[in-house]
Design a protein around this motif. Structure first.
Motif, PDB file in Angstrom:
ATOM      1  N   ARG A   3      -7.846  -2.794  27.700  1.00 23.14           N
ATOM      2  CA  ARG A   3      -7.016  -1.693  28.177  1.00 23.14           C
ATOM      3  C   ARG A   3      -6.827  -0.687  27.054  1.00 23.14           C
ATOM      4  O   ARG A   3      -6.728  -1.054  25.887  1.00 23.14           O
ATOM      5  N   LEU A   4      -6.770   0.569  27.413  1.00 27.19           N
ATOM      6  CA  LEU A   4      -6.539   1.607  26.415  1.00 27.19           C
ATOM      7  C   LEU A   4      -5.046   1.796  26.202  1.00 27.19           C
ATOM      8  O   LEU A   4      -4.301   1.995  27.153  1.00 27.19           O
ATOM      9  N   ALA A   5      -4.640   1.698  24.969  1.00 26.64           N
ATOM     10  CA  ALA A   5      -3.234   1.916  24.648  1.00 26.64           C
ATOM     11  C   ALA A   5      -2.985   3.403  24.440  1.00 26.64           C
ATOM     12  O   ALA A   5      -3.854   4.131  23.970  1.00 26.64           O
ATOM     13  N   ALA A   6      -1.801   3.831  24.799  1.00 23.51           N
ATOM     14  CA  ALA A   6      -1.435   5.237  24.609  1.00 23.51           C
ATOM     15  C   ALA A   6      -1.323   5.532  23.117  1.00 23.51           C
ATOM     16  O   ALA A   6      -0.840   4.712  22.343  1.00 23.51           O
ATOM     17  N   ALA A   7      -1.776   6.698  22.732  1.00 28.11           N
ATOM     18  CA  ALA A   7      -1.684   7.112  21.334  1.00 28.11           C
ATOM     19  C   ALA A   7      -0.216   7.273  20.948  1.00 28.11           C
ATOM     20  O   ALA A   7       0.567   7.817  21.711  1.00 28.11           O
ATOM     21  N   PRO A   8       0.158   6.778  19.780  1.00 26.20           N
ATOM     22  CA  PRO A   8       1.560   6.906  19.372  1.00 26.20           C
ATOM     23  C   PRO A   8       1.938   8.357  19.103  1.00 26.20           C
ATOM     24  O   PRO A   8       1.124   9.150  18.660  1.00 26.20           O
ATOM     25  N   ILE A   9       3.171   8.672  19.401  1.00 24.52           N
ATOM     26  CA  ILE A   9       3.713  10.003  19.119  1.00 24.52           C
ATOM     27  C   ILE A   9       4.806   9.825  18.082  1.00 24.52           C
ATOM     28  O   ILE A   9       5.692   8.982  18.233  1.00 24.52           O
ATOM     29  N   HIS A  10       4.732  10.618  17.048  1.00 19.92           N
ATOM     30  CA  HIS A  10       5.733  10.567  15.989  1.00 19.92           C
ATOM     31  C   HIS A  10       6.500  11.882  16.001  1.00 19.92           C
ATOM     32  O   HIS A  10       5.926  12.939  15.730  1.00 19.92           O
ATOM     33  N   LEU A  11       7.768  11.801  16.326  1.00 19.36           N
ATOM     34  CA  LEU A  11       8.615  12.996  16.378  1.00 19.36           C
ATOM     35  C   LEU A  11       9.444  13.081  15.109  1.00 19.36           C
ATOM     36  O   LEU A  11      10.004  12.077  14.651  1.00 19.36           O
ATOM     37  N   SER A  12       9.521  14.274  14.547  1.00 18.47           N
ATOM     38  CA  SER A  12      10.421  14.468  13.410  1.00 18.47           C
ATOM     39  C   SER A  12      11.855  14.459  13.943  1.00 18.47           C
ATOM     40  O   SER A  12      12.086  14.583  15.152  1.00 18.47           O
ATOM     41  N   GLU A  13      12.804  14.351  13.040  1.00 21.20           N
ATOM     42  CA  GLU A  13      14.208  14.362  13.464  1.00 21.20           C
ATOM     43  C   GLU A  13      14.565  15.682  14.140  1.00 21.20           C
ATOM     44  O   GLU A  13      15.301  15.699  15.124  1.00 21.20           O
ATOM     45  N   SER A  14      14.026  16.778  13.623  1.00 27.15           N
ATOM     46  CA  SER A  14      14.346  18.080  14.223  1.00 27.15           C
ATOM     47  C   SER A  14      13.714  18.222  15.606  1.00 27.15           C
ATOM     48  O   SER A  14      14.333  18.771  16.519  1.00 27.15           O
ATOM     49  N   GLU A  15      12.475  17.707  15.785  1.00 28.32           N
ATOM     50  CA  GLU A  15      11.842  17.752  17.102  1.00 28.32           C
ATOM     51  C   GLU A  15      12.623  16.919  18.106  1.00 28.32           C
ATOM     52  O   GLU A  15      12.856  17.345  19.235  1.00 28.32           O
ATOM     53  N   GLN A  16      13.032  15.730  17.677  1.00 28.36           N
ATOM     54  CA  GLN A  16      13.797  14.864  18.573  1.00 28.36           C
ATOM     55  C   GLN A  16      15.124  15.515  18.952  1.00 28.36           C
ATOM     56  O   GLN A  16      15.525  15.487  20.115  1.00 28.36           O
ATOM     57  N   ALA A  17      15.780  16.137  17.995  1.00 27.02           N
ATOM     58  CA  ALA A  17      17.056  16.806  18.275  1.00 27.02           C
ATOM     59  C   ALA A  17      16.868  17.959  19.252  1.00 27.02           C
ATOM     60  O   ALA A  17      17.685  18.147  20.166  1.00 27.02           O
TER      61      ALA A  17
END
Length: 91
Positions: A3-17
């Motif tokens: 199965r293909l796993a979804a590529a991880p997404i890394h959000l900065s603190e400012s993006e998440q906010a």
């Protein structure tokens, strides 16, 4: 076949906010709030299936916004420029 796993997404603190602010703001269009929720959940490590079940959307929609988020030009490519985020970022 694996199965293909979804590529991880890394959000900065400012993006998440910024995303959390869009989700909470009552004036945010529903479509933009949904995109923000998809990306926030992907940033927490959820896969397409979990995101689609949790938000009541198709896996394809989850996949679309997850891929479009970081492969192209980041958050502003996904949302256009809701509420002047680009102006605030560059002022």
């Amino acid at each position: 076949m694996p199965r293909l796993a979804a590529a991880p997404i890394h959000l900065s603190e400012s993006e998440q906010a910024e995303l959390e602010q869009l989700v909470r703001r009552p004036s945010t269009a529903q479509q933009i709030a949904l995109r923000a929720k998809i990306i926030l959940r992907a940033g927490q490590g959820e896969g397409h299936g979990a995101i689609s079940r949790g938000l009541g959307i198709s896996k394809e929609m989850s996949r679309l916004w997850r891929v479009q988020n970081h492969t192209n030009f980041g958050l502003l490519s996904v949302f256009g420029d809701p509420n002047g985020l680009a102006r605030r970022r560059w002022d």
